[in-house]
Design a protein around this motif. Structure first.
Motif, PDB file in Angstrom:
ATOM      1  N   LEU A   1       0.821  -1.268   0.042  1.00 28.11           N
ATOM      2  CA  LEU A   1       0.058   0.016   0.079  1.00 28.11           C
ATOM      3  C   LEU A   1       0.843   1.541   0.156  1.00 28.11           C
ATOM      4  CD1 LEU A   1      -3.092  -0.599   2.572  1.00 28.11           C
ATOM      5  CD2 LEU A   1      -3.290   0.066  -0.112  1.00 28.11           C
ATOM      6  N   ASP A   2       2.035   1.339   0.502  1.00 25.06           N
ATOM      7  CA  ASP A   2       2.675   2.396   0.803  1.00 25.06           C
ATOM      8  C   ASP A   2       3.755   2.772  -0.375  1.00 25.06           C
ATOM      9  OD1 ASP A   2       3.313   4.764   2.380  1.00 25.06           O
ATOM     10  OD2 ASP A   2       5.118   3.978   2.904  1.00 25.06           O
ATOM     11  N   LEU A   3       3.778   1.861  -1.479  1.00 20.63           N
ATOM     12  CA  LEU A   3       4.726   1.920  -2.784  1.00 20.63           C
ATOM     13  C   LEU A   3       4.415   3.173  -3.353  1.00 20.63           C
ATOM     14  CD1 LEU A   3       4.858  -1.768  -3.925  1.00 20.63           C
ATOM     15  CD2 LEU A   3       6.537  -0.415  -2.893  1.00 20.63           C
ATOM     16  N   PRO A   4       3.118   3.699  -3.811  1.00 20.51           N
ATOM     17  CA  PRO A   4       3.079   4.955  -4.106  1.00 20.51           C
ATOM     18  C   PRO A   4       3.690   6.064  -3.825  1.00 20.51           C
ATOM     19  CG  PRO A   4       1.105   3.753  -4.416  1.00 20.51           C
ATOM     20  CD  PRO A   4       1.849   2.845  -3.449  1.00 20.51           C
ATOM     21  N   ARG A   5       3.665   6.318  -2.311  1.00 20.53           N
ATOM     22  CA  ARG A   5       4.361   7.242  -1.731  1.00 20.53           C
ATOM     23  C   ARG A   5       6.003   6.841  -1.784  1.00 20.53           C
ATOM     24  NH1 ARG A   5       6.480   8.310   3.305  1.00 20.53           N
ATOM     25  NH2 ARG A   5       6.134   6.213   3.853  1.00 20.53           N
TER      26      ARG A   5
ATOM     27  N   VAL B   1       2.185   9.627 -11.782  1.00 19.64           N
ATOM     28  CA  VAL B   1       1.188   8.783 -12.287  1.00 19.64           C
ATOM     29  C   VAL B   1       1.013   7.603 -11.427  1.00 19.64           C
ATOM     30  CG1 VAL B   1       1.581   9.856 -14.674  1.00 19.64           C
ATOM     31  CG2 VAL B   1       3.052   7.822 -13.876  1.00 19.64           C
ATOM     32  N   PRO B   2      -0.204   7.100 -11.511  1.00 19.73           N
ATOM     33  CA  PRO B   2      -0.280   5.763 -10.534  1.00 19.73           C
ATOM     34  C   PRO B   2       0.533   4.618 -11.251  1.00 19.73           C
ATOM     35  CG  PRO B   2      -2.318   6.561 -11.613  1.00 19.73           C
ATOM     36  CD  PRO B   2      -1.279   7.286 -12.421  1.00 19.73           C
ATOM     37  N   LEU B   3       1.150   3.903 -10.250  1.00 21.92           N
ATOM     38  CA  LEU B   3       2.164   2.619 -10.588  1.00 21.92           C
ATOM     39  C   LEU B   3       1.151   1.528 -11.356  1.00 21.92           C
ATOM     40  CD1 LEU B   3       3.633   2.360  -7.042  1.00 21.92           C
ATOM     41  CD2 LEU B   3       4.545   3.447  -8.985  1.00 21.92           C
ATOM     42  N   LEU B   4       1.721   0.955 -12.171  1.00 25.04           N
ATOM     43  CA  LEU B   4       0.991   0.052 -12.860  1.00 25.04           C
ATOM     44  C   LEU B   4       1.216  -1.354 -12.002  1.00 25.04           C
ATOM     45  CD1 LEU B   4       2.342   0.617 -16.643  1.00 25.04           C
ATOM     46  CD2 LEU B   4       0.132   1.049 -15.656  1.00 25.04           C
ATOM     47  N   LEU B   5       0.142  -2.008 -11.847  1.00 29.67           N
ATOM     48  CA  LEU B   5       0.257  -3.091 -10.852  1.00 29.67           C
ATOM     49  C   LEU B   5      -0.412  -4.268 -11.867  1.00 29.67           C
ATOM     50  CD1 LEU B   5       0.163  -4.466  -7.788  1.00 29.67           C
ATOM     51  CD2 LEU B   5      -2.303  -4.102  -7.902  1.00 29.67           C
ATOM     52  N   SER B   6       0.843  -5.195 -12.032  1.00 33.00           N
ATOM     53  CA  SER B   6       0.460  -6.686 -12.756  1.00 33.00           C
ATOM     54  C   SER B   6      -0.450  -7.349 -12.269  1.00 33.00           C
ATOM     55  CB  SER B   6       1.843  -7.503 -12.871  1.00 33.00           C
ATOM     56  OG  SER B   6       1.599  -8.500 -13.789  1.00 33.00           O
TER      57      SER B   6
ATOM     58  N   ALA C   1      -7.748  -1.868  -9.156  1.00 30.10           N
ATOM     59  CA  ALA C   1      -6.618  -1.705  -8.222  1.00 30.10           C
ATOM     60  C   ALA C   1      -6.765  -0.539  -7.115  1.00 30.10           C
ATOM     61  CB  ALA C   1      -5.597  -1.235  -9.034  1.00 30.10           C
ATOM     62  N   PRO C   2      -6.324  -0.715  -5.827  1.00 32.76           N
ATOM     63  CA  PRO C   2      -6.514   0.281  -4.946  1.00 32.76           C
ATOM     64  C   PRO C   2      -5.799   1.857  -5.432  1.00 32.76           C
ATOM     65  CG  PRO C   2      -5.316  -1.843  -4.186  1.00 32.76           C
ATOM     66  CD  PRO C   2      -5.371  -1.751  -5.641  1.00 32.76           C
ATOM     67  N   ALA C   3      -6.101   2.832  -4.926  1.00 32.63           N
ATOM     68  CA  ALA C   3      -5.935   4.124  -5.253  1.00 32.63           C
ATOM     69  C   ALA C   3      -4.243   4.106  -5.362  1.00 32.63           C
ATOM     70  CB  ALA C   3      -6.175   5.127  -4.029  1.00 32.63           C
TER      71      ALA C   3
END
Length: 313
Positions: A21-25, A31-36, A42-44
């Motif tokens: 969850l804390d990866l974006p910060r 821009v949003p992180l792409l999640l495979s 996907a979460p916010a």
């Protein structure tokens, strides 16, 4: 710059959420992180990206392998996707990386040589470091133990708890676990005897559909050890309520409210240690999560903590 996150069944259970969850910060970027993932949403902070899509065709310049891996096919698929991205010029990072059970088998996984290109290569525990050494990986790693402990607590569920002492419990479900603790009933009853009369709080982290669901495992464990004792927050048995209300931050706050935590899981144990709450880790069956956590954090264990192994034959 587009960043692709590769994880095993991302956000399926509480531990995955705590690690991702804390990866974006932490990773930054506007821009949003792409999640495979094959999931539709996907979460916010994240945007879905098909595991079958070509990383090179979508401008991916950074790949991050993150979180816990239990299954060898999932780990090898992750390394294969990362390999395609690296071949197209992307850079590789590894964060909060843990391998367990099938993913940690002695034979090296296909594609393990890619880890030597990761900058940084951050492992969550020494058990994973040992796996890399057994695989004869040339990767230069550092251990950043249990980074999810930096999660800020959310007190939203605390008003639902009673006054007085609380015992936090998290015991994996499944036949192997039941067999392991059933063989030690006398020892475990003696262990919990001083907590007779305490309120009992389940601390589940598995997905509700998992055969190892630790709400069911905790309920069955308690019924055998202290018959007639009820669990707090019975809403945790409900899939929707648990997914919406029981966040890593809320577990962090609940664990801090406990007087003692007893578990064979790593996330409740790590949260307890971070909060200064005594934790009793149970070595049950072949699962070693509590063993790894308590030995990794041995120098910071709160007074009264211990790790219980089965007696020698």
């Amino acid at each position: 710059m587009r960043t692709l996150i590769l994880a095993e069944r991302p956000f399926r259970d509480l531990r995955s959420r705590a690690l991702l969850l804390d990866l974006p910060r932490h990773l930054g970027g506007a821009v949003p992180l792409l999640l495979s993932t094959a999931a539709p949403t996907a979460p916010a902070g994240f945007e879905t990206f098909s595991p079958e899509a070509d990383p090179a065709a979508h401008g991916i310049t950074r790949v991050v392998i993150a979180g816990a891996f239990h299954e060898r096919p999932q780990l090898e698929q992750t390394l294969a996707i990362a390999g395609r991205a690296l071949a197209a010029g992307a850079k590789l990072e590894v964060r909060a990386f843990t391998v367990e059970r099938g993913a940690a088998m002695r034979d090296p996984p296909k594609g393990v040589e890619l880890l030597a290109q990761a900058q940084p290569l951050e492992l969550r525990d020494h058990h994973t470091a040992n796996a890399l050494m057994v695989w004869r990986s040339a990767a230069a790693f550092r251990i950043h133990p249990y980074p999810e402990c930096a999660t800020a607590p959310d007190d939203a569920l605390l008003p639902l708890l009673p006054e007085g002492p609380i015992l936090g419990l998290s015991i994996l479900g499944g036949g192997q676990m039941r067999q392991a603790w059933t063989a030690r009933l006398a020892e475990l009853r003696a262990l919990l005897a001083p907590m007779q009369g305490w309120a009992m709080l389940p601390l589940p982290m598995e997905h509700t559909a998992s055969p190892m669901d630790d709400f069911a495992g905790t309920r069955d464990f308690l019924a055998a050890i202290l018959p007639g004792t009820s669990l707090l927050l019975p809403e945790l048995a409900q899939d929707v309520w648990r997914r919406r209300q029981f966040t890593p931050a809320r577990m962090r706050a609940l664990v801090a409210r406990c007087g003692v935590v007893i578990t064979n899981q790593d996330l409740p144990a790590a949260f307890a240690i971070a909060a200064g709450v005594p934790v009793i880790g149970l070595a049950l069956g072949t699962d070693r999560r509590a063993i790894t956590c308590l030995t990794q954090l041995a120098n910071t264990l709160p007074a009264g903590s211990q790790l219980l192994h089965p007696p020698r034959a």
